[in-house]
Scaffold this motif. Structure first.
Motif, PDB file in Angstrom:
ATOM      1  N   ALA A   1       0.857  -1.231  -0.004  1.00  0.00           N
ATOM      2  CA  ALA A   1       0.335   0.081   0.035  1.00  0.00           C
ATOM      3  C   ALA A   1       0.916   1.304   0.151  1.00  0.00           C
ATOM      4  O   ALA A   1       0.520   2.361  -0.422  1.00  0.00           O
ATOM      5  CB  ALA A   1      -0.892   0.094   1.035  1.00  0.00           C
ATOM      6  N   ILE A   2       2.023   1.290   0.706  1.00  0.00           N
ATOM      7  CA  ILE A   2       2.839   2.460   0.441  1.00  0.00           C
ATOM      8  C   ILE A   2       4.134   2.132  -0.110  1.00  0.00           C
ATOM      9  O   ILE A   2       4.991   3.093  -0.057  1.00  0.00           O
ATOM     10  CB  ILE A   2       3.127   2.667   2.181  1.00  0.00           C
ATOM     11  N   ASP A   3       4.306   0.820  -0.710  1.00  0.00           N
ATOM     12  CA  ASP A   3       5.509   0.584  -1.641  1.00  0.00           C
ATOM     13  C   ASP A   3       6.691   0.679  -0.916  1.00  0.00           C
ATOM     14  O   ASP A   3       7.423   1.571  -1.634  1.00  0.00           O
ATOM     15  CB  ASP A   3       5.343   1.555  -2.916  1.00  0.00           C
ATOM     16  N   ARG A   4       6.714  -0.005   0.431  1.00  0.00           N
ATOM     17  CA  ARG A   4       8.103   0.236   1.000  1.00  0.00           C
ATOM     18  C   ARG A   4       8.580  -1.310   1.339  1.00  0.00           C
ATOM     19  O   ARG A   4       7.714  -2.228   1.631  1.00  0.00           O
ATOM     20  CB  ARG A   4       8.002   0.818   2.326  1.00  0.00           C
ATOM     21  N   LEU A   5       9.817  -1.543   1.266  1.00  0.00           N
ATOM     22  CA  LEU A   5      10.431  -2.653   2.038  1.00  0.00           C
ATOM     23  C   LEU A   5      10.741  -2.529   3.187  1.00  0.00           C
ATOM     24  O   LEU A   5      11.149  -1.525   3.845  1.00  0.00           O
ATOM     25  CB  LEU A   5      11.642  -2.996   1.176  1.00  0.00           C
ATOM     26  N   VAL A   6      10.528  -3.652   4.295  1.00  0.00           N
ATOM     27  CA  VAL A   6      10.920  -3.438   5.522  1.00  0.00           C
ATOM     28  C   VAL A   6      12.414  -3.994   5.840  1.00  0.00           C
ATOM     29  O   VAL A   6      12.864  -4.844   5.275  1.00  0.00           O
ATOM     30  CB  VAL A   6       9.901  -4.612   6.204  1.00  0.00           C
ATOM     31  N   ILE A   7      13.199  -3.058   6.407  1.00  0.00           N
ATOM     32  CA  ILE A   7      14.602  -3.100   6.718  1.00  0.00           C
ATOM     33  C   ILE A   7      14.964  -3.223   8.214  1.00  0.00           C
ATOM     34  O   ILE A   7      14.393  -2.170   8.799  1.00  0.00           O
ATOM     35  CB  ILE A   7      15.342  -2.082   6.064  1.00  0.00           C
ATOM     36  N   SER A   8      15.488  -4.015   8.617  1.00  0.00           N
ATOM     37  CA  SER A   8      16.011  -3.784  10.166  1.00  0.00           C
ATOM     38  C   SER A   8      17.688  -3.862  10.216  1.00  0.00           C
ATOM     39  O   SER A   8      18.213  -3.782   9.249  1.00  0.00           O
ATOM     40  CB  SER A   8      15.637  -5.323  10.797  1.00  0.00           C
ATOM     41  N   VAL A   9      18.056  -3.222  11.000  1.00  0.00           N
ATOM     42  CA  VAL A   9      19.232  -2.806  11.502  1.00  0.00           C
ATOM     43  C   VAL A   9      19.419  -4.056  12.801  1.00  0.00           C
ATOM     44  O   VAL A   9      19.088  -3.654  13.984  1.00  0.00           O
ATOM     45  CB  VAL A   9      19.781  -1.520  11.665  1.00  0.00           C
TER      46      VAL A   9
ATOM     47  N   ILE B   1      25.607  -9.710   2.251  1.00  0.00           N
ATOM     48  CA  ILE B   1      25.315 -10.685   1.180  1.00  0.00           C
ATOM     49  C   ILE B   1      24.057 -10.543   0.673  1.00  0.00           C
ATOM     50  O   ILE B   1      23.715 -10.421  -0.526  1.00  0.00           O
ATOM     51  CB  ILE B   1      25.835 -12.075   1.383  1.00  0.00           C
ATOM     52  N   LEU B   2      22.964 -10.750   1.490  1.00  0.00           N
ATOM     53  CA  LEU B   2      21.539 -10.482   1.195  1.00  0.00           C
ATOM     54  C   LEU B   2      21.143  -9.436   2.105  1.00  0.00           C
ATOM     55  O   LEU B   2      21.097  -9.168   3.376  1.00  0.00           O
ATOM     56  CB  LEU B   2      20.820 -11.943   1.763  1.00  0.00           C
ATOM     57  N   HIS B   3      20.568  -8.460   1.396  1.00  0.00           N
ATOM     58  CA  HIS B   3      20.043  -7.128   2.183  1.00  0.00           C
ATOM     59  C   HIS B   3      18.665  -7.260   2.465  1.00  0.00           C
ATOM     60  O   HIS B   3      18.164  -6.402   3.210  1.00  0.00           O
ATOM     61  CB  HIS B   3      20.430  -6.094   0.870  1.00  0.00           C
ATOM     62  N   HIS B   4      17.848  -8.112   1.636  1.00  0.00           N
ATOM     63  CA  HIS B   4      16.441  -8.115   2.035  1.00  0.00           C
ATOM     64  C   HIS B   4      15.847  -9.678   1.302  1.00  0.00           C
ATOM     65  O   HIS B   4      16.690 -10.091   0.562  1.00  0.00           O
ATOM     66  CB  HIS B   4      15.520  -7.042   1.456  1.00  0.00           C
ATOM     67  N   PRO B   5      14.723 -10.197   1.896  1.00  0.00           N
ATOM     68  CA  PRO B   5      14.589 -11.539   1.384  1.00  0.00           C
ATOM     69  C   PRO B   5      14.213 -11.609  -0.153  1.00  0.00           C
ATOM     70  O   PRO B   5      14.474 -12.591  -0.603  1.00  0.00           O
ATOM     71  CB  PRO B   5      13.159 -11.652   2.191  1.00  0.00           C
ATOM     72  N   VAL B   6      14.037 -10.527  -0.723  1.00  0.00           N
ATOM     73  CA  VAL B   6      14.032 -10.347  -2.150  1.00  0.00           C
ATOM     74  C   VAL B   6      15.188 -10.812  -2.765  1.00  0.00           C
ATOM     75  O   VAL B   6      15.246 -11.584  -4.159  1.00  0.00           O
ATOM     76  CB  VAL B   6      13.442  -8.874  -2.582  1.00  0.00           C
ATOM     77  N   HIS B   7      16.338 -10.445  -2.097  1.00  0.00           N
ATOM     78  CA  HIS B   7      17.703 -10.960  -2.684  1.00  0.00           C
ATOM     79  C   HIS B   7      17.625 -12.454  -2.768  1.00  0.00           C
ATOM     80  O   HIS B   7      18.554 -13.022  -3.651  1.00  0.00           O
ATOM     81  CB  HIS B   7      19.018 -10.480  -1.639  1.00  0.00           C
ATOM     82  N   VAL B   8      17.035 -13.151  -1.920  1.00  0.00           N
ATOM     83  CA  VAL B   8      17.190 -14.714  -2.063  1.00  0.00           C
ATOM     84  C   VAL B   8      16.169 -15.063  -3.376  1.00  0.00           C
ATOM     85  O   VAL B   8      16.589 -16.159  -3.896  1.00  0.00           O
ATOM     86  CB  VAL B   8      16.445 -15.400  -0.974  1.00  0.00           C
ATOM     87  N   LEU B   9      15.328 -14.621  -3.710  1.00  0.00           N
ATOM     88  CA  LEU B   9      14.462 -14.663  -4.779  1.00  0.00           C
ATOM     89  C   LEU B   9      15.039 -14.323  -5.964  1.00  0.00           C
ATOM     90  O   LEU B   9      14.842 -14.873  -7.070  1.00  0.00           O
ATOM     91  CB  LEU B   9      13.000 -13.965  -4.698  1.00  0.00           C
ATOM     92  N   ARG B  10      15.687 -13.208  -6.017  1.00  0.00           N
ATOM     93  CA  ARG B  10      16.619 -12.499  -7.400  1.00  0.00           C
ATOM     94  C   ARG B  10      18.032 -12.188  -6.763  1.00  0.00           C
ATOM     95  O   ARG B  10      18.189 -10.897  -6.688  1.00  0.00           O
ATOM     96  CB  ARG B  10      15.485 -11.412  -7.824  1.00  0.00           C
ATOM     97  N   PRO B  11      18.614 -13.347  -6.669  1.00  0.00           N
ATOM     98  CA  PRO B  11      20.118 -12.812  -6.364  1.00  0.00           C
ATOM     99  C   PRO B  11      20.886 -11.992  -7.277  1.00  0.00           C
ATOM    100  O   PRO B  11      21.811 -11.325  -6.932  1.00  0.00           O
ATOM    101  CB  PRO B  11      20.708 -14.079  -6.056  1.00  0.00           C
TER     102      PRO B  11
END
Length: 319
Positions: A52-60, A224-234
């Motif tokens: 709805a807000i077109d944002r990826l969730v990122i943690s530190v 190496i992986l910044h977000h779970p989408v990196h697993v889907l599209r490395p």
């Protein structure tokens, strides 16, 4: 905020400095195709992506490993009171020190601080302000610093080209000047507990840190992986990958190594529960986030066979 697992005899704890839907997808991943996000909506929406807000969730995330009398802090987040160009990271004021103490990693308890690489959001709690100076947060600890990354950022600092608000000077140099640094490189045994493996690409000297205990394994893989989408599209590099060609190759090799194995993958920027297993699907990979506790997900292969798993109570199971 604080999530723990067992890896053999070790306790692994994720401590989130902050997380939330903060990144516009194609600003973080320039090659991103939103059709992929929609295709995997059931996995991503409301947890790792808010459509709805077109944002990826990122943690530190700061990682804590306790084993054999050592308390090891792996990557130290952003830190308080640091001048940073990114508004959400600028002059933060959190109670991370209290959270660390709650997790058994107060400044006088930490024996080792391990850095996978030296970006600003991985070194911030190396130091705290003391008057006009930055001093080590963990004065009794050894700070394990990737030598190749240090040399890269030292040259950038020498040229006056720092882009992150000066984290090299306020969060790295003070621990070197205090005599607390031990250099690390691929092939090293770090803190008598972790095996360092080259993860070049996101930065030139990034290292992945492998933990193995009693037949179980976890890998602290930095960015190496910044977000779970990196697993889907490395193949999608992030805008902060310093060496894009190496970064993509490193991701592909890393996913091939950890897929379908009992390896807890522990990046620094995944939303809760912060860690995952990776498994193969069709011609690629998907991630399987896991929750707090000790139980392995159903798809993970037990180290001693399915029959052995049936004999374990929930409290005895270990990752």
């Amino acid at each position: 905020m604080i999530t723990s697992w067992r890896i053999g005899a070790a306790t692994v704890t994720a401590l989130s400095e902050y997380y939330g839907p903060v990144h516009v997808p194609d600003r973080l991943f320039p090659d991103l195709d939103r059709a992929v996000l929609r295709e995997h909506r059931d996995l991503l929406e409301g947890r790792f992506w808010y459509e709805a807000i077109d944002r990826l969730v990122i943690s530190v995330t700061l990682w804590i490993v306790t084993l054999a009398g050592r308390t090891i802090l792996i990557d130290t987040g952003i830190g308080n009171g640091k001048t940073r160009r990114t508004p959400r990271a600028n002059m933060m004021n959190t109670v991370v020190p209290d959270w660390l103490a709650a997790a058994g990693a107060a400044p006088d308890q930490v024996t080792d601080v391990v850095m996978t690489h030296l970006h600003a959001d991985h070194v911030g709690w190396n130091t705290v302000r003391d008057g006009d100076h930055w001093v080590p947060t963990f004065p009794g600890a050894t700070y394990h610093v990737p030598r190749a990354d240090f040399e890269h950022w030292a040259e950038i600092d020498r040229r006056g080209e720092a882009v992150d608000g000066g984290s090299f000077r306020d969060s790295v140099l003070p621990v070197l000047e205090a005599g607390l640094v031990r250099w690390t490189q691929a092939g090293d045994r770090v803190a008598d507990t972790l095996d360092a493996v080259s993860a070049r690409g996101h930065t030139p000297g990034q290292l992945a840190m492998w933990l193995r205990s009693e037949g179980r394994a976890a890998v602290f893989c930095g960015d190496i992986l910044h977000h779970p989408v990196h697993v889907l599209r490395p193949e999608w590099n992030s805008v902060v990958d310093v060496e894009p060609d190496h970064a993509a190759a490193t991701r592909q090799a890393f996913l091939a190594e950890v897929a379908d194995r009992d390896v807890l993958v522990a990046p620094c920027h995944f939303a809760p529960p912060h860690a995952a297993f990776v498994r193969r699907e069709a011609d690629g990979y998907v991630f399987d986030p896991i929750g707090n506790g000790t139980a392995l997900p159903a798809h993970a292969r037990p180290a001693q066979g399915a029959s052995a798993r049936k004999d374990l109570s929930a409290s005895e199971k270990a990752i």
